[in-house]
Design a protein around this motif. Structure first.
Motif, PDB file in Angstrom:
ATOM      1  N   LYS A 124       0.810  -1.225   0.000  1.00 36.94           N
ATOM      2  CA  LYS A 124       0.000   0.000   0.000  1.00 36.94           C
ATOM      3  C   LYS A 124       0.840   1.271   0.000  1.00 36.94           C
ATOM      4  N   GLY A 125       2.162   1.134  -0.054  1.00 36.63           N
ATOM      5  CA  GLY A 125       3.045   2.301  -0.112  1.00 36.63           C
ATOM      6  C   GLY A 125       2.837   3.214   1.084  1.00 36.63           C
ATOM      7  N   ALA A 126       2.613   4.520   0.789  1.00 35.46           N
ATOM      8  CA  ALA A 126       2.462   5.504   1.865  1.00 35.46           C
ATOM      9  C   ALA A 126       1.274   5.167   2.766  1.00 35.46           C
ATOM     10  N   ARG A 127       0.314   4.475   2.199  1.00 34.28           N
ATOM     11  CA  ARG A 127      -0.882   4.129   2.980  1.00 34.28           C
ATOM     12  C   ARG A 127      -0.674   2.935   3.898  1.00 34.28           C
ATOM     13  N   GLY A 128       0.546   2.400   3.865  1.00 39.09           N
ATOM     14  CA  GLY A 128       0.808   1.205   4.678  1.00 39.09           C
ATOM     15  C   GLY A 128       1.875   1.435   5.731  1.00 39.09           C
ATOM     16  N   ILE A 129       2.028   2.692   6.164  1.00 37.80           N
ATOM     17  CA  ILE A 129       3.062   3.002   7.166  1.00 37.80           C
ATOM     18  C   ILE A 129       2.401   3.189   8.541  1.00 37.80           C
ATOM     19  N   THR A 130       3.052   2.615   9.560  1.00 36.38           N
ATOM     20  CA  THR A 130       2.510   2.691  10.928  1.00 36.38           C
ATOM     21  C   THR A 130       3.601   3.200  11.861  1.00 36.38           C
ATOM     22  N   LEU A 131       3.187   3.892  12.911  1.00 32.68           N
ATOM     23  CA  LEU A 131       4.139   4.393  13.909  1.00 32.68           C
ATOM     24  C   LEU A 131       4.117   3.493  15.151  1.00 32.68           C
ATOM     25  N   PHE A 132       5.311   3.242  15.683  1.00 27.42           N
ATOM     26  CA  PHE A 132       5.446   2.387  16.869  1.00 27.42           C
ATOM     27  C   PHE A 132       6.258   3.100  17.939  1.00 27.42           C
ATOM     28  N   GLY A 133       5.877   2.912  19.191  1.00 24.93           N
ATOM     29  CA  GLY A 133       6.697   3.385  20.313  1.00 24.93           C
ATOM     30  C   GLY A 133       7.657   2.261  20.674  1.00 24.93           C
ATOM     31  N   VAL A 134       8.919   2.421  20.305  1.00 23.42           N
ATOM     32  CA  VAL A 134       9.905   1.365  20.559  1.00 23.42           C
ATOM     33  C   VAL A 134      10.751   1.793  21.757  1.00 23.42           C
ATOM     34  N   GLU A 135      10.772   0.934  22.774  1.00 28.54           N
ATOM     35  CA  GLU A 135      11.439   1.308  24.021  1.00 28.54           C
ATOM     36  C   GLU A 135      12.831   0.698  24.103  1.00 28.54           C
ATOM     37  N   TYR A 136      13.765   1.506  24.618  1.00 31.00           N
ATOM     38  CA  TYR A 136      15.119   0.992  24.750  1.00 31.00           C
ATOM     39  C   TYR A 136      15.092  -0.200  25.712  1.00 31.00           C
ATOM     40  N   GLY A 137      15.799  -1.257  25.355  1.00 27.83           N
ATOM     41  CA  GLY A 137      15.792  -2.465  26.177  1.00 27.83           C
ATOM     42  C   GLY A 137      15.011  -3.583  25.513  1.00 27.83           C
ATOM     43  N   MET A 138      14.183  -3.248  24.524  1.00 19.83           N
ATOM     44  CA  MET A 138      13.468  -4.309  23.806  1.00 19.83           C
ATOM     45  C   MET A 138      14.501  -5.163  23.072  1.00 19.83           C
ATOM     46  N   GLU A 139      14.321  -6.472  23.162  1.00 19.02           N
ATOM     47  CA  GLU A 139      15.306  -7.375  22.570  1.00 19.02           C
ATOM     48  C   GLU A 139      15.398  -7.156  21.060  1.00 19.02           C
TER      49      GLU A 139
END
Ligand SMILES: Cc1cc2nc3c(=O)[nH]c(=O)nc-3n(C[C@H](O)[C@H](O)[C@H](O)COP(=O)(O)OP(=O)(O)OC[C@H]3O[C@@H](n4cnc5c(N)ncnc54)[C@H](O)[C@@H]3O)c2cc1C
Length: 417
Positions: free
Chosen positions: A178-193
């Motif tokens: 979906k190109g631009a329509r297929g982008i999602t934002l995630f909160g990635v926390e330091y320490g995640m494996e």
């Protein structure tokens, strides 16, 4: 020229910011430069003074203000002392905050915002990838749903606060087809494996802030860390780039304005051939031109700030403020270095550091070329489009229509950071 946009309350906050900078920052600038970053105690102190999260609601520990001009006075004071400081704190307080405040779930806000405001959680935003930053829609980092999590793979580069951040908002493709329509934002926390960061990148300027590469190797990010809706990330980023760009313009203008004042004082004191160097007609005219350029820029940026405070700043006007202020800043600082002579080339002089710090402002937050592309398209000057571009534009136009009328430029511009 006298500026008219600030009230006594804004000026009171400016005084608080100055006091914080005089006590906790100015005496330690060399330490920050050597460390290529701000130590955590500076973030914590800024948090104690209420300088982080001004626009975060009070219930989560923020200032609860809905007035953008409070943010402006703090950014200006930071930039006058050091562009790096304004960048590091600006990314956290002015760029990341709206994502968490506007899009975060109640659980996310409770989890992240109190630490965000106190300085215990430092944040970053990761859009740019090694393969390219201007064409944001072409990002390659992927996130694939697996049970109650998304599996993140890819890398990001040039991420401000990337080395020290506890929480990074990462843009990833969840629906590549979906190109631009297929982008999602995630909160990635330091320490995640599987989430690692590279060394602090060795920058030409802005050496008191940290900038890093980030790597994601099968990182399981809980679905509870999705920010906003799945596949809506591109629109969320486009909407918030307006604030990022006017914020950049504020910082650019404040920094150059301050260094120009310092240069005028230097030009009065420094003597050659028995007179102050500023009194030579050539230099006097140069300084007259510089003051005019900076004040005219300030007037436009102030007008944009007032519009943004009213929720009316267009993406195109923000682009104008961003590229123009960056251009003027670089031109003027180059002339300031010239007026300092050999001292202007010495790192121990503020003018030299300011000149190095400024170079990046024409590159980041959407390069100056991309800003002109946006402005040109708004004039109806579309380039010959390839079939692929046309499809992408249609996708983006549809997204904007989905999203309401507040944002009017996505359908006619490339997705850029
Ligand atoms: C110190 C620093 C801090 C940064 N912080 C962050 C951050 O916190 N988060 C983040 O996500 N990113 C960050 N960036 C990345 C920054 O936003 C990108 O560097 C920028 O968007 C340009 O992308 P690029 O470097 O990949 O250059 P490219 O996209 O490869 O562009 C290279 C050149 O081509 C030009 N160009 C590209 N497309 C066009 C076009 N259509 N028309 C005309 N010219 C064009 C560009 O203007 C540029 O001159 C940072 C960068 C730096 C240097």
């Amino acid at each position: 020229m006298r500026r008219t946009i600030f009230s006594p309350e804004h000026e009171a906050l400016r005084a608080t910011a100055r006091e914080f900078l005089d006590r906790h920052v100015r005496p330690r600038m060399e330490q920050f430069a050597e460390a290529h970053g701000l130590p955590r105690d500076v973030w914590i102190e800024a948090g104690k003074q209420g300088l982080l999260g001004l626009m975060v609601p009070e219930e989560y520990g923020g200032g609860g203000s809905d007035d953008w001009l409070f943010t402006v006075v703090v950014s200006e004071e930071l930039a006058k002392v050091s562009a790096s400081l304004s960048t590091a704190i600006g990314i956290h307080s002015d760029v990341v905050a709206p994502y968490l405040v506007d899009l975060g779930t109640e659980e996310q806000k409770k989890r992240w915002l109190p630490g965000f405001c106190s300085g215990e959680i430092v944040t970053a935003i990761a859009m740019t990838e090694p393969s390219g930053g201007s064409d944001l829609a072409a990002l390659r980092t992927t996130a694939v749903r697996d049970g109650d999590a998304y599996v993140l793979n890819g890398s990001k580069t040039f991420i401000t606060n990337g080395f020290s951040a506890d929480l990074v908002i990462v843009a990833a493709s969840t629906s590549p087809e979906k190109g631009a329509r297929g982008i999602t934002l995630f909160g990635v926390e330091y320490g995640m494996e599987g989430f690692t960061r590279g060394r602090k990148l060795d920058k030409v300027g802005q050496i008191e802030s940290d900038t890093a590469e980030l790597f994601f190797d099968n990182v399981r990010v809980p679905a509870a860390n999705v920010i906003g809706e799945v596949d809506k990330g591109f629109v969320y980023m486009m909407e918030r780039l307006v604030q990022e760009r006017i914020g950049a313009a504020v910082s650019n203008t404040a920094q150059v304005s301050q260094i120009l004042q310092e240069t005028i004082e230097y030009a009065k004191e420094r003597k050659a051939f028995g007179q102050s160097i500023g009194s030579f007609q050539h230099n006097k005219f140069k300084l007259a031109e510089m003051v005019t350029k900076v004040e005219v820029t300030q007037a436009f940026v102030d007008q944009c700030n007032v519009a943004h405070a009213a929720g009316e700043l267009s993406a195109v006007d923000a682009a104008k403020a961003k590229w123009w202020s960056a251009q003027v800043q670089n031109e003027v600082l180059d002339e300031c270095v010239q007026l300092y002579g050999g001292y202007g080339y010495m790192n121990e002089y503020r003018v030299a550091r300011a000149w190095r710090d400024a170079r990046v402002t024409k590159i980041w937050a959407g390069s100056n070329e991309i800003m002109k592309e946006l402005i040109g398209r708004d004039l109806g000057l579309l380039r010959l489009l390839l079939a692929r571009d046309l499809a992408l534009l249609k996708t983006r136009s549809a997204e904007v229509q989905d999203h309401g009328a507040g944002y009017r430029a996505v359908g006619s511009k490339p997705g850029t950071v």
